[in-house]
Design a protein around this motif. Structure first.
Motif, PDB file in Angstrom:
ATOM      1  N   UNK A  88     129.380  91.686  85.289  1.00  0.00           N
ATOM      2  CA  UNK A  88     130.308  91.586  86.415  1.00  0.00           C
ATOM      3  C   UNK A  88     129.636  90.806  87.547  1.00  0.00           C
ATOM      4  N   UNK A  89     130.418  89.995  88.233  1.00  0.00           N
ATOM      5  CA  UNK A  89     129.888  89.199  89.335  1.00  0.00           C
ATOM      6  C   UNK A  89     129.586  90.056  90.554  1.00  0.00           C
ATOM      7  N   UNK A  90     130.318  91.151  90.700  1.00  0.00           N
ATOM      8  CA  UNK A  90     130.095  92.065  91.813  1.00  0.00           C
ATOM      9  C   UNK A  90     130.535  93.459  91.387  1.00  0.00           C
ATOM     10  N   UNK A  91     130.058  94.451  92.109  1.00  0.00           N
ATOM     11  CA  UNK A  91     130.313  95.831  91.715  1.00  0.00           C
ATOM     12  C   UNK A  91     131.800  96.172  91.772  1.00  0.00           C
ATOM     13  N   UNK A  92     132.496  95.665  92.778  1.00  0.00           N
ATOM     14  CA  UNK A  92     133.918  95.976  92.925  1.00  0.00           C
ATOM     15  C   UNK A  92     134.743  95.434  91.764  1.00  0.00           C
ATOM     16  N   UNK A  93     134.204  94.466  91.035  1.00  0.00           N
ATOM     17  CA  UNK A  93     134.946  93.874  89.924  1.00  0.00           C
ATOM     18  C   UNK A  93     135.176  94.883  88.802  1.00  0.00           C
ATOM     19  N   UNK A  94     134.312  95.871  88.683  1.00  0.00           N
ATOM     20  CA  UNK A  94     134.509  96.891  87.662  1.00  0.00           C
ATOM     21  C   UNK A  94     135.815  97.638  87.901  1.00  0.00           C
ATOM     22  N   UNK A  95     136.061  98.040  89.141  1.00  0.00           N
ATOM     23  CA  UNK A  95     137.280  98.779  89.456  1.00  0.00           C
ATOM     24  C   UNK A  95     138.505  97.877  89.368  1.00  0.00           C
ATOM     25  N   UNK A  96     138.408  96.672  89.909  1.00  0.00           N
ATOM     26  CA  UNK A  96     139.553  95.767  89.878  1.00  0.00           C
ATOM     27  C   UNK A  96     139.902  95.368  88.449  1.00  0.00           C
ATOM     28  N   UNK A  97     138.896  95.314  87.577  1.00  0.00           N
ATOM     29  CA  UNK A  97     139.151  94.974  86.181  1.00  0.00           C
ATOM     30  C   UNK A  97     139.985  96.055  85.502  1.00  0.00           C
ATOM     31  N   UNK A  98     139.666  97.303  85.740  1.00  0.00           N
ATOM     32  CA  UNK A  98     140.442  98.400  85.154  1.00  0.00           C
ATOM     33  C   UNK A  98     141.888  98.349  85.625  1.00  0.00           C
ATOM     34  N   UNK A  99     142.077  98.071  86.904  1.00  0.00           N
ATOM     35  CA  UNK A  99     143.427  97.982  87.450  1.00  0.00           C
ATOM     36  C   UNK A  99     144.186  96.814  86.828  1.00  0.00           C
ATOM     37  N   UNK A 100     143.478  95.698  86.623  1.00  0.00           N
ATOM     38  CA  UNK A 100     144.120  94.527  86.032  1.00  0.00           C
ATOM     39  C   UNK A 100     144.510  94.782  84.577  1.00  0.00           C
ATOM     40  N   UNK A 101     143.671  95.490  83.834  1.00  0.00           N
ATOM     41  CA  UNK A 101     143.999  95.807  82.445  1.00  0.00           C
ATOM     42  C   UNK A 101     145.273  96.648  82.359  1.00  0.00           C
ATOM     43  N   UNK A 102     145.418  97.586  83.264  1.00  0.00           N
ATOM     44  CA  UNK A 102     146.581  98.475  83.242  1.00  0.00           C
ATOM     45  C   UNK A 102     147.886  97.730  83.512  1.00  0.00           C
TER      46      UNK A 102
END
Length: 259
Positions: A88-102
């Motif tokens: 991940x490029x940044x830590x917040x990307x982990x959370x935003x990725x989960x939201x995007x998958x949903x």
């Protein structure tokens, strides 16, 4: 024929990174998922999910390269687990990725079989994860040119556990102060190196290395142990006793792996 990245270029990258002052945040973060199949695991279903659903969806989010590995044949690594590496490029990307998958209909459609299973038909027994932060000596994922075209390549995933946080930080310092250039000079080619922020074996650091074949892997580690700079660094009393346990996995890449 594509060539592997030269030692000189990577050494320059490493030395440049190590000479920079410490930054307020890491250049990359790494999620390492260990999917334990168990007795009733369905590796084919997991491969289908990763190859056709998850990895394409992460690519749409500009996340990658994604590495997917299993135990190498004829190695001491016990089969039965699939290892997934997600940078991940940044830590917040982990959370935003989960939201995007949903919200990703293409992903949800491709993952329907996997996501539709219940506890009686689950394709694995559990997933164990750790979160790493990139270290100064290797701040970015590097997949050497020509790696994916080499069907004989093998990997090592190593985890160095320390007895406490002070010793864990000293092991990180040891890497940052000179261990990685010795790797490169010996033929030990890193893909990523990270210190654990969260995981079942903290404090620890984990790194993934790649070799042209298994003979090259063994030769590289022999060269590392015999390297004069390692003999000096390993005898530095400051770094004595920094590692209490080493977990080593010799791995092969899945056909769809991007590492």
């Amino acid at each position: 024929m594509k060539r592997w990245m030269t030692f000189g270029w990577i050494a320059a990258l490493c030395l440049a990174a190590c000479s920079q002052p410490a930054m307020s945040s890491a250049d990359e973060y790494y999620e390492i998922r260990t999917i334990v199949l168990g007795e009733k695991g369905d590796a084919a279903a997991i491969d289908q999910y990763l190859e056709k659903a998850l990895i394409p969806a992460l690519e749409r989010q500009n996340i990658g390269p994604i590495g997917v590995f299993s135990a190498a044949p004829n190695s001491d690594t016990k089969p039965g687990s699939i290892f997934v590496v997600i940078p991940y490029a940044e830590l917040a990307q982990m959370e935003s990725s989960r939201e995007a998958l949903a919200k990703d209909s293409e992903y949800l459609n491709a993952a329907a079989d996997y996501l539709g299973r219940d506890s009686k038909t689950a394709p694995y027994s559990r997933i164990s994860s750790e979160l790493l932060t990139a270290m100064d000596c290797w701040p970015k994922t590097v997949v050497p040119e020509g790696t994916l075209e080499n069907e004989e390549r093998v990997y090592e995933l190593r985890l160095y556990e320390s007895a406490n946080e002070r010793l864990g930080d000293l092991k990180v310092e040891m890497f940052n102060q000179g261990e990685v250039p010795i790797f490169l000079d010996s033929g030990v080619q890193p893909i990523f190196i990270g210190q654990a922020l969260v995981g079942p074996q903290t404090p620890s650091l984990t790194y993934l290395t790649v070799y042209k074949n298994d003979a090259a892997r063994l030769k590289a580690w022999d060269a590392f142990r015999a390297h004069p700079d390692w003999k000096v660094l390993s005898k530095n009393p400051r770094f004595g006793g920094t590692v209490s346990r080493i977990d080593k996995f010799v791995l092969s890449a899945k056909p769809y792996s991007q590492m």
